[in-house]
Write a protein that holds these residues in place. Structure first.
Motif, PDB file in Angstrom:
ATOM      1  N   GLY A 147     -15.470 -85.143  41.029  1.00  0.00           N
ATOM      2  CA  GLY A 147     -15.626 -84.428  42.296  1.00  0.00           C
ATOM      3  C   GLY A 147     -14.428 -83.601  42.718  1.00  0.00           C
ATOM      4  N   ARG A 148     -13.296 -83.731  42.005  1.00  0.00           N
ATOM      5  CA  ARG A 148     -12.169 -82.855  42.321  1.00  0.00           C
ATOM      6  C   ARG A 148     -12.596 -81.421  42.047  1.00  0.00           C
ATOM      7  NH1 ARG A 148      -8.381 -83.074  38.755  1.00  0.00           N
ATOM      8  NH2 ARG A 148      -9.762 -84.132  37.323  1.00  0.00           N
ATOM      9  N   ALA A 149     -12.152 -80.504  42.862  1.00  0.00           N
ATOM     10  CA  ALA A 149     -12.566 -79.112  42.690  1.00  0.00           C
ATOM     11  C   ALA A 149     -11.387 -78.183  42.879  1.00  0.00           C
ATOM     12  CB  ALA A 149     -13.676 -78.771  43.676  1.00  0.00           C
ATOM     13  N   LYS A 150     -11.412 -77.089  42.124  1.00  0.00           N
ATOM     14  CA  LYS A 150     -10.419 -76.010  42.241  1.00  0.00           C
ATOM     15  C   LYS A 150     -11.189 -74.758  42.631  1.00  0.00           C
ATOM     16  CE  LYS A 150      -6.879 -77.071  38.866  1.00  0.00           C
ATOM     17  NZ  LYS A 150      -5.647 -76.760  39.514  1.00  0.00           N
ATOM     18  N   PHE A 151     -10.667 -74.076  43.623  1.00  0.00           N
ATOM     19  CA  PHE A 151     -11.275 -72.847  44.121  1.00  0.00           C
ATOM     20  C   PHE A 151     -10.235 -71.745  44.048  1.00  0.00           C
ATOM     21  CE2 PHE A 151     -12.978 -76.518  46.348  1.00  0.00           C
ATOM     22  CZ  PHE A 151     -14.339 -76.365  46.173  1.00  0.00           C
ATOM     23  N   SER A 152     -10.586 -70.612  43.453  1.00  0.00           N
ATOM     24  CA  SER A 152      -9.636 -69.506  43.404  1.00  0.00           C
ATOM     25  C   SER A 152     -10.375 -68.178  43.495  1.00  0.00           C
ATOM     26  CB  SER A 152      -8.784 -69.561  42.132  1.00  0.00           C
ATOM     27  OG  SER A 152      -9.585 -69.398  40.988  1.00  0.00           O
ATOM     28  N   ARG A 153      -9.629 -67.208  43.968  1.00  0.00           N
ATOM     29  CA  ARG A 153     -10.095 -65.823  44.050  1.00  0.00           C
ATOM     30  C   ARG A 153      -9.050 -64.946  43.377  1.00  0.00           C
ATOM     31  NH1 ARG A 153     -14.240 -64.934  48.044  1.00  0.00           N
ATOM     32  NH2 ARG A 153     -14.588 -66.773  49.301  1.00  0.00           N
ATOM     33  N   ARG A 154      -9.361 -63.670  43.283  1.00  0.00           N
ATOM     34  CA  ARG A 154      -8.449 -62.724  42.622  1.00  0.00           C
ATOM     35  C   ARG A 154      -7.056 -62.772  43.230  1.00  0.00           C
ATOM     36  NH1 ARG A 154      -7.840 -57.312  43.999  1.00  0.00           N
ATOM     37  NH2 ARG A 154      -9.712 -57.456  45.246  1.00  0.00           N
ATOM     38  N   THR A 155      -6.973 -62.922  44.533  1.00  0.00           N
ATOM     39  CA  THR A 155      -5.683 -63.011  45.219  1.00  0.00           C
ATOM     40  C   THR A 155      -5.660 -64.282  46.056  1.00  0.00           C
ATOM     41  OG1 THR A 155      -6.477 -61.779  47.131  1.00  0.00           O
ATOM     42  CG2 THR A 155      -5.445 -60.498  45.371  1.00  0.00           C
ATOM     43  N   GLY A 156      -4.479 -64.757  46.344  1.00  0.00           N
ATOM     44  CA  GLY A 156      -4.343 -65.938  47.191  1.00  0.00           C
ATOM     45  C   GLY A 156      -4.138 -67.207  46.385  1.00  0.00           C
ATOM     46  N   PRO A 157      -4.090 -68.321  47.092  1.00  0.00           N
ATOM     47  CA  PRO A 157      -3.764 -69.594  46.448  1.00  0.00           C
ATOM     48  C   PRO A 157      -4.946 -70.181  45.672  1.00  0.00           C
ATOM     49  CG  PRO A 157      -4.321 -69.978  48.732  1.00  0.00           C
ATOM     50  CD  PRO A 157      -4.325 -68.469  48.533  1.00  0.00           C
ATOM     51  N   VAL A 158      -4.623 -71.111  44.791  1.00  0.00           N
ATOM     52  CA  VAL A 158      -5.636 -71.961  44.176  1.00  0.00           C
ATOM     53  C   VAL A 158      -5.723 -73.188  45.073  1.00  0.00           C
ATOM     54  CG1 VAL A 158      -6.237 -73.377  42.178  1.00  0.00           C
ATOM     55  CG2 VAL A 158      -5.138 -71.151  41.857  1.00  0.00           C
ATOM     56  N   VAL A 159      -6.918 -73.467  45.564  1.00  0.00           N
ATOM     57  CA  VAL A 159      -7.112 -74.600  46.462  1.00  0.00           C
ATOM     58  C   VAL A 159      -7.704 -75.743  45.658  1.00  0.00           C
ATOM     59  CG1 VAL A 159      -8.311 -75.416  48.522  1.00  0.00           C
ATOM     60  CG2 VAL A 159      -7.419 -73.073  48.440  1.00  0.00           C
ATOM     61  N   ASP A 160      -7.089 -76.901  45.788  1.00  0.00           N
ATOM     62  CA  ASP A 160      -7.430 -78.089  45.018  1.00  0.00           C
ATOM     63  C   ASP A 160      -7.886 -79.160  46.002  1.00  0.00           C
ATOM     64  OD1 ASP A 160      -5.373 -79.399  42.315  1.00  0.00           O
ATOM     65  OD2 ASP A 160      -7.523 -79.398  42.572  1.00  0.00           O
ATOM     66  N   LEU A 161      -9.193 -79.371  46.158  1.00  0.00           N
ATOM     67  CA  LEU A 161      -9.729 -80.337  47.112  1.00  0.00           C
ATOM     68  C   LEU A 161     -10.923 -81.060  46.503  1.00  0.00           C
ATOM     69  CD1 LEU A 161      -9.794 -78.147  50.355  1.00  0.00           C
ATOM     70  CD2 LEU A 161      -8.280 -80.078  49.914  1.00  0.00           C
ATOM     71  N   PRO A 162     -11.170 -82.298  46.927  1.00  0.00           N
ATOM     72  CA  PRO A 162     -12.361 -82.989  46.421  1.00  0.00           C
ATOM     73  C   PRO A 162     -13.613 -82.591  47.206  1.00  0.00           C
ATOM     74  CG  PRO A 162     -11.130 -84.444  47.860  1.00  0.00           C
ATOM     75  CD  PRO A 162     -10.322 -83.162  47.736  1.00  0.00           C
ATOM     76  N   LEU A 163     -14.740 -82.563  46.515  1.00  0.00           N
ATOM     77  CA  LEU A 163     -16.020 -82.456  47.212  1.00  0.00           C
ATOM     78  C   LEU A 163     -16.307 -83.799  47.862  1.00  0.00           C
ATOM     79  CD1 LEU A 163     -18.271 -80.666  44.543  1.00  0.00           C
ATOM     80  CD2 LEU A 163     -16.992 -79.629  46.420  1.00  0.00           C
ATOM     81  N   THR A 164     -17.116 -83.801  48.903  1.00  0.00           N
ATOM     82  CA  THR A 164     -17.549 -85.069  49.482  1.00  0.00           C
ATOM     83  C   THR A 164     -18.533 -85.728  48.522  1.00  0.00           C
ATOM     84  OG1 THR A 164     -19.455 -84.134  50.636  1.00  0.00           O
ATOM     85  CG2 THR A 164     -17.329 -84.098  51.820  1.00  0.00           C
ATOM     86  N   SER A 165     -18.765 -87.010  48.683  1.00  0.00           N
ATOM     87  CA  SER A 165     -19.727 -87.693  47.808  1.00  0.00           C
ATOM     88  C   SER A 165     -21.124 -87.107  47.988  1.00  0.00           C
ATOM     89  CB  SER A 165     -19.722 -89.200  48.059  1.00  0.00           C
ATOM     90  OG  SER A 165     -20.063 -89.490  49.391  1.00  0.00           O
ATOM     91  N   GLU A 166     -21.461 -86.695  49.207  1.00  0.00           N
ATOM     92  CA  GLU A 166     -22.762 -86.063  49.446  1.00  0.00           C
ATOM     93  C   GLU A 166     -22.864 -84.724  48.712  1.00  0.00           C
ATOM     94  OE1 GLU A 166     -20.737 -87.115  51.979  1.00  0.00           O
ATOM     95  OE2 GLU A 166     -21.848 -88.916  52.615  1.00  0.00           O
ATOM     96  N   GLU A 167     -21.789 -83.946  48.753  1.00  0.00           N
ATOM     97  CA  GLU A 167     -21.784 -82.662  48.050  1.00  0.00           C
ATOM     98  C   GLU A 167     -21.903 -82.868  46.543  1.00  0.00           C
ATOM     99  OE1 GLU A 167     -19.073 -79.906  51.048  1.00  0.00           O
ATOM    100  OE2 GLU A 167     -18.082 -81.278  49.658  1.00  0.00           O
ATOM    101  N   LEU A 168     -21.176 -83.836  46.010  1.00  0.00           N
ATOM    102  CA  LEU A 168     -21.228 -84.095  44.570  1.00  0.00           C
ATOM    103  C   LEU A 168     -22.630 -84.546  44.150  1.00  0.00           C
ATOM    104  CD1 LEU A 168     -19.689 -84.068  41.931  1.00  0.00           C
ATOM    105  CD2 LEU A 168     -18.908 -86.400  42.436  1.00  0.00           C
ATOM    106  N   THR A 169     -23.274 -85.365  44.965  1.00  0.00           N
ATOM    107  CA  THR A 169     -24.643 -85.799  44.681  1.00  0.00           C
ATOM    108  C   THR A 169     -25.597 -84.607  44.691  1.00  0.00           C
ATOM    109  OG1 THR A 169     -24.237 -87.998  45.584  1.00  0.00           O
ATOM    110  CG2 THR A 169     -26.536 -87.273  45.484  1.00  0.00           C
TER     111      THR A 169
END
Length: 129
Positions: A45-67
Motif C-alpha cells: 500500500g505504500r505509494a509514490k506520486f510524482s509529476r513532471r515538476t515538484g516533489p515525489v510524494v511518498d505516502l501510504p494508501l488507506t486500507s480501504e483504498e488498497l482494497t
C-alpha cells in the motif's frame, strides 16, 4: 489518515526496491501540456506520486483504498500496447501489473477504473511545494 510531509525520494536503490515490490504502476505522458505523471503502488500500500515538476510524494494508501484498488486490478487485463496515433496531442497511458506492461492511447473498459483510481489518488496526495 494523517498525511506525513512529502519528501524528495532518493533515486537509484529506492526506485529498484519500489519496482520489485510494485503492485501496479501508472505513467501518463504527453499531450500539449507535456504531462509526465507517475503513480507506483507497492503491494503493502505504500505509494509514490510524482509529476513532471515538484516533489515525489511518498505516502501510504488507506486500507480501504488498497482494497478498492485490488478490486479494480482483479478485473484488469493488460493486453497488447497500442500503436501511437498520428498527431501531437495524445496522452500515453502505460500500466505495469503482474510483470506485464502496455501503453495505450485509448483506454479499454477494464483499464478505466484502475486509471481513474490512480489519477484520483495522485490528485488527492500530490501537492506542489
Amino acid at each position: 489518515m494523517s498525511a506525513t510531509r512529502p519528501h524528495q525520494a532518493p533515486q537509484g536503490r529506492q526506485d529498484s526496491q519500489d519496482l520489485q515490490n510494485r503492485l501496479v504502476e501508472l505513467r501518463e505522458q504527453g499531450g500539449f501540456a507535456g504531462l509526465d505523471n507517475r503513480v507506483i503502488v507497492a503491494a503493502d500500500g505504500r505509494a509514490k506520486f510524482s509529476r513532471r515538476t515538484g516533489p515525489v510524494v511518498d505516502l501510504p494508501l488507506t486500507s480501504e483504498e488498497l482494497t478498492e484498488l485490488r478490486g479494480h486490478l482483479a478485473k484488469l487485463r493488460i493486453g497488447p500496447s497500442e500503436a501511437q496515433p498520428q498527431g501531437a496531442d495524445f496522452i500515453a497511458y502505460t500500466l505495469t501489473y503482474q510483470g506485464r506492461r502496455a501503453t495505450r492511447y485509448t483506454l479499454p473498459a477494464d483499464w478505466q477504473p484502475v486509471v481513474r483510481f490512480l489519477e484520483e489518488a495522485l490528485e488527492k496526495y500530490w501537492a506542489p511545494d
